[in-house]
Design a protein around this motif. Sequence first.
Motif, mmCIF file in Angstrom:
data_model
loop_
_atom_site.group_PDB
_atom_site.id
_atom_site.type_symbol
_atom_site.label_atom_id
_atom_site.label_comp_id
_atom_site.label_asym_id
_atom_site.label_seq_id
_atom_site.Cartn_x
_atom_site.Cartn_y
_atom_site.Cartn_z
ATOM 1 N N LEU A 67 -79.841 126.809 98.348
ATOM 2 C CA LEU A 67 -78.541 127.013 97.704
ATOM 3 C C LEU A 67 -78.542 126.484 96.282
ATOM 4 O O LEU A 67 -77.977 127.108 95.383
ATOM 5 N N SER A 68 -79.145 125.327 96.078
ATOM 6 C CA SER A 68 -79.179 124.771 94.718
ATOM 7 C C SER A 68 -79.980 125.680 93.798
ATOM 8 O O SER A 68 -79.666 125.820 92.611
ATOM 9 N N ASN A 69 -81.014 126.328 94.355
ATOM 10 C CA ASN A 69 -81.780 127.286 93.549
ATOM 11 C C ASN A 69 -80.910 128.456 93.119
ATOM 12 O O ASN A 69 -80.980 128.910 91.976
ATOM 13 N N PHE A 70 -80.073 128.946 94.035
ATOM 14 C CA PHE A 70 -79.204 130.073 93.683
ATOM 15 C C PHE A 70 -78.083 129.645 92.742
ATOM 16 O O PHE A 70 -77.607 130.450 91.939
ATOM 17 N N GLU A 71 -77.667 128.398 92.839
ATOM 18 C CA GLU A 71 -76.699 127.891 91.860
ATOM 19 C C GLU A 71 -77.305 127.890 90.459
ATOM 20 O O GLU A 71 -76.624 128.205 89.470
ATOM 21 N N LYS A 72 -78.601 127.564 90.375
ATOM 22 C CA LYS A 72 -79.291 127.605 89.081
ATOM 23 C C LYS A 72 -79.426 129.043 88.598
ATOM 24 O O LYS A 72 -79.253 129.321 87.403
ATOM 25 N N VAL A 73 -79.728 129.957 89.529
ATOM 26 C CA VAL A 73 -79.810 131.379 89.161
ATOM 27 C C VAL A 73 -78.472 131.850 88.606
ATOM 28 O O VAL A 73 -78.416 132.577 87.603
ATOM 29 N N LEU A 74 -77.390 131.442 89.265
ATOM 30 C CA LEU A 74 -76.053 131.833 88.801
ATOM 31 C C LEU A 74 -75.787 131.303 87.395
ATOM 32 O O LEU A 74 -75.277 132.024 86.524
ATOM 33 N N GLU A 75 -76.147 130.045 87.179
ATOM 34 C CA GLU A 75 -75.945 129.434 85.860
ATOM 35 C C GLU A 75 -76.755 130.166 84.793
ATOM 36 O O GLU A 75 -76.238 130.502 83.722
ATOM 37 N N HIS A 76 -78.031 130.432 85.089
ATOM 38 C CA HIS A 76 -78.891 131.134 84.125
ATOM 39 C C HIS A 76 -78.413 132.561 83.889
ATOM 40 O O HIS A 76 -78.480 133.062 82.752
ATOM 41 N N SER A 77 -77.907 133.197 84.950
ATOM 42 C CA SER A 77 -77.416 134.574 84.811
ATOM 43 C C SER A 77 -76.213 134.633 83.883
ATOM 44 O O SER A 77 -76.117 135.534 83.033
ATOM 45 N N ASN A 78 -75.297 133.703 84.063
ATOM 46 C CA ASN A 78 -74.124 133.660 83.172
ATOM 47 C C ASN A 78 -74.545 133.461 81.719
ATOM 48 O O ASN A 78 -73.996 134.098 80.802
ATOM 49 N N HIS A 79 -75.533 132.582 81.511
ATOM 50 C CA HIS A 79 -76.033 132.343 80.159
ATOM 51 C C HIS A 79 -76.685 133.604 79.597
ATOM 52 O O HIS A 79 -76.454 133.981 78.436
ATOM 53 N N TYR A 80 -77.477 134.274 80.433
ATOM 54 C CA TYR A 80 -78.173 135.489 80.002
ATOM 55 C C TYR A 80 -77.169 136.582 79.654
ATOM 56 O O TYR A 80 -77.333 137.305 78.652
ATOM 57 N N ILE A 81 -76.117 136.719 80.461
ATOM 58 C CA ILE A 81 -75.097 137.739 80.206
ATOM 59 C C ILE A 81 -74.394 137.475 78.885
ATOM 60 O O ILE A 81 -74.093 138.405 78.124
ATOM 61 N N ASN A 82 -74.157 136.202 78.594
ATOM 62 C CA ASN A 82 -73.517 135.855 77.316
ATOM 63 C C ASN A 82 -74.400 136.226 76.126
ATOM 64 O O ASN A 82 -73.912 136.689 75.092
ATOM 65 N N LEU A 83 -75.718 136.044 76.313
ATOM 66 C CA LEU A 83 -76.641 136.353 75.224
ATOM 67 C C LEU A 83 -76.905 137.854 75.099
ATOM 68 O O LEU A 83 -77.032 138.384 73.990
ATOM 69 N N PHE A 84 -77.002 138.522 76.254
ATOM 70 C CA PHE A 84 -77.355 139.944 76.273
ATOM 71 C C PHE A 84 -76.348 140.703 77.152
ATOM 72 O O PHE A 84 -76.638 141.066 78.299
ATOM 73 N N PRO A 85 -75.143 140.935 76.638
ATOM 74 C CA PRO A 85 -74.061 141.502 77.450
ATOM 75 C C PRO A 85 -74.295 142.935 77.919
ATOM 76 O O PRO A 85 -73.594 143.409 78.817
#
Length: 248
Positions: free
Chosen positions: A3-21
Amino acid sequence: TNLSNFEKVLEHSNHYINLFPDAINGYENKALALLKLKQNNDLIKFLDYTIIKFPDQVFFKYLYGDILIQFKNYNKAERQYLSALELSKDSRLVRNSLITLYELTENYNKSDSLFNILILEDENDALTLNNYAYSICERGAIDKDTMYYAMSLSKKALSIEPQNAAYLDTMGWLYYKIGDYNAAEDFIKNSIEIEGNNSVVLGHLADIYIKKNQITTALQYYKKALINDPDNFQIKLKIEKYEKYEKY
């Protein structure tokens, strides 16, 4: 933990979406992370957005259908699957999900039609052959011809994958349905030898022993099934019923 791994994926995904919408990767990863984290309400809101943003992507529509089934919103789930099929007419994955939907709503004309199409496309698709056979034997009153047709499907699936535990269980359950409890026992015991922790299969074997009036043995298997599926209300009822029966 996972679960903590997927929480990190979620965090990185949000960051990636902000950079590359406009890049789809971030949205796909975020959807999968929300799915794994079981944040279904957030996932539904997110999919509402991604389906508008990426109208030509099958993935989001397919995933949305799966989530809607969990919420028993079957009409909307069907619309999403059909919309996904418009984009990818040959997708066996989407059509199998539609089959699941039609079975849940007991719309067997539609599910049978899809099963038959999938088999016509690939007559050696053991999974489809098995699933169709099991679907038939799980329905209500079935005439003998239909039941024997299901057995022919099951036999073909087993000829392709003879050591598949699920396929052995299907054949055993079909024999149970036609009243051949010895053959049913043989197939389902073989299934359990390969995969011994499936609560459904353990419950099937217990049901067979009930028919053979071997109550003590049946209770042993119901209790094994309950260990693997502790919230199964039907198994609890059967244990309670046959423990009382055994006392008398």
